[in-house]
Design a protein around this motif. Structure first.
Motif, short mmCIF file in Angstrom:
data_model
loop_
_atom_site.label_atom_id
_atom_site.label_comp_id
_atom_site.label_asym_id
_atom_site.label_seq_id
_atom_site.Cartn_x
_atom_site.Cartn_y
_atom_site.Cartn_z
N ASP A 265 0.81 -1.07 0.08
CA ASP A 265 -0.18 0.02 0.04
C ASP A 265 0.87 1.41 -0.05
OD1 ASP A 265 -2.45 0.97 -0.12
OD2 ASP A 265 -2.71 1.19 2.06
N HIS A 268 2.28 3.63 -3.31
CA HIS A 268 1.14 4.82 -3.74
C HIS A 268 2.22 6.18 -3.67
CE1 HIS A 268 -1.96 2.59 -5.46
NE2 HIS A 268 -1.73 1.90 -4.13
N CYS A 324 -6.20 5.93 -3.63
CA CYS A 324 -5.93 4.48 -2.76
C CYS A 324 -6.52 5.11 -1.30
CB CYS A 324 -4.70 4.28 -2.96
SG CYS A 324 -4.15 2.65 -1.99
N CYS A 362 -6.01 -0.35 -6.01
CA CYS A 362 -4.97 -0.28 -4.75
C CYS A 362 -5.20 -1.47 -4.19
CB CYS A 362 -5.56 1.22 -4.07
SG CYS A 362 -6.23 2.19 -4.85
#
Length: 486
Positions: A265, A268, A324, A362
């Motif tokens: 994660d 991003h 996201c 995402c």
């Protein structure tokens, strides 16, 4: 936490379930070696002879470097390249006379190494997609991830990757043939490794230090770095956590490895940082007089992209970040099961940007920051033992490891065998023929070897090293994202 249940004799039972393996991969913030997890993988048969038959005369690019141990890293910009078949590579590595007229004819095996690195299996075997299923990352809790999302590495003794950290994801590495020695350093050692973005390559932050033969006069802070070293043998899988520095060298005549980068994660925000870096590097280095410019662009980068293209990429990276973030908030409001998380299929570390397309979905994996407050607690719950072996600092004892070690070489390295990590590459130091971006001309050095303040001139690369220092880029990314919120 209790260790894994013992497998019944002859049963194909792995020491960790896919769910447990994924939990370890996503939570462990130090390198570790998985054992007995891939015994039934067909990819274990992917030695060079098998791959040569599978490729059936197809040529691949090999990077050629010198076996002499320099004080400066052998960056890809300082290497030669040849196109050759695996059969020609094998003949060369065995010293066969046929190599006198082949693509390796200019490179004596005793003096050079060859490395077919970063070969995407999806491209290499695009007409033999059935071989993708020989690699089963689903055993580590990533369903659907196979050879299609993996990379192949084939090298001769001495082949190495300069010390660097990957901006995106964490890394799972399967050793198939031969052994490789890994030198790993934690993210907290970044300042001791003198990070640089020259040569520039998206997602790779290189170290100016040749960690296998460090120049402590130029890089004195490297003394403070904490090396974690391990020799990876066939059938073992190494977990390289996010932002761990690594230098990798082949220590057997022929080595084959397969890896897959697992997206996180946190990638991003990292893409925003990389977009800023690319914009700055391309703008500043492209402004130099071509006759004075060095080889600043890594061979993996096709060209220096224009400012307009870079700005578009930056805006799309920012847009993807907020997309996201919004999805994460929505997920927290309507949580789903851990196993239902969707992994994106594009995990290539060196994937090129496509400005005209939206980023893929995402992932809702745990943020790196979430681990910081529970790191000690998590570490206590990790089932270390014969099937999951910690890669400890060189000076640290192995008392926490179960009676079974990865191998005797690994045990020696863990105990800090100071001379052992140089191996056969330890040769007389050779003066550089090519100039390095951070070398100081002799007339700008005092008699004791220190820079002469009255004559020192800061180069474009000195400026860039400060501007695109990972800490600076991280701060700029945070400020830019805050500005976008307003």
């Amino acid at each position: 936490m209790a260790g894994p249940a013992a497998a019944a004799p002859g049963a194909d039972v792995k020491p960790f379930t896919p769910e447990k393996a994924k939990e370890i991969v996503m939570s462990l913030q130090q390198p570790a070696v998985f054992c007995d997890m891939v015994d039934n993988w067909p990819a274990l048969h992917w030695n060079t002879k098998y791959l040569s038959a599978l490729l059936d005369g197809k040529t691949i690019q090999f990077r050629i470097g010198m076996k002499t141990m320099d004080l400066v890293p052998q960056f890809e910009t300082r290497c030669s390249y040849v196109e050759a078949t695996l059969q020609e590579f094998l003949a060369w590595s065995c010293g066969q006379p046929s190599c006198l007229s082949g693509p390796f004819s200019c490179y004596e095996y005793s003096k050079y190494w060859a490395y077919a690195d970063y070969k995407y299996i999806a491209r290499l075997f695009e007409h033999k997609e059935e071989v993708f299923q020989d690699i089963k990352w689903s055993d580590f809790g990533f369903p659907g991830r196979s050879g299609k999302e993996s990379t192949l590495w084939i090298g001769s003794e001495g082949a190495n990757t300069p010390c660097h950290l990957d901006s995106y994801g964490c890394n799972l590495v399967l050793q198939v043939q031969g052994r490789k020695r890994w030198h790993l350093f934690p993210p907290g050692d970044t300042s001791f490794l003198y990070p640089t973005r020259i040569p520039y390559e998206e997602s790779s932050v290189f170290s100016k230090v040749n960690v296998a033969n460090p120049d402590l006069k130029r890089f004195p802070e490297f003394r403070n770095a904490t090396a974690h070293m391990v020799t990876l043998s066939p059938g073992q899988v190494l977990l390289v956590p996010r932002h761990w520095w690594h230098y990798v060298e082949s220590i057997d005549p022929v080595t084959v490895s397969i890896n897959s980068w697992i997206e996180l994660d946190a990638d991003h925000e990292a893409r925003v940082e990389e977009a800023i870096t690319r914009t700055l590097v391309c703008a500043i280095k492209s402004a130099e007089n071509p006759s004075d410019a060095d080889l600043w662009l890594n061979p993996t980068e096709i060209e220096a992209t224009s400012h307009d293209i870079n700005l578009q990429y930056l805006n799309r990276a920012v847009s993807a970040y907020f997309k996201c973030q919004k999805a994460s908030v929505s997920e927290q409001a309507h949580p789903s099961s851990f196993g239902a998380e969707k992994m994106t299929s594009a995990s290539h570390k060196r994937r090129k940007r496509q400005v005209g397309t939206e980023p893929e979905g995402c992932k809702l994996l745990t943020h790196e920051a979430d681990f910081s407050t529970v790191k000690a607690e998590k570490l206590q719950k990790i089932p270390f033992g014969p099937h999951l072996i910690q890669v400890l600092p060189q000076s640290q004892e192995t008392s926490s490891v179960d009676a079974r070690a990865v191998e005797s070489d690994y045990r020696d390295l863990i105990h800090g065998n100071e001379g052992g990590h140089f191996g056969k590459l330890h040769c007389a130091r050779k003066q550089l023929v090519m100039s390095n971006d951070c070398e100081m001309p002799a007339n700008q050095m005092d008699s004791d070897g220190s820079p002469n303040a009255s004559q020192t001139t800061l180069s474009t690369n000195d400026l860039l090293d400060c501007l695109v220092n990972p800490h600076v880029i991280s701060l700029v990314a945070q400020l830019l994202l805050e500005r976008t919120r307003i």
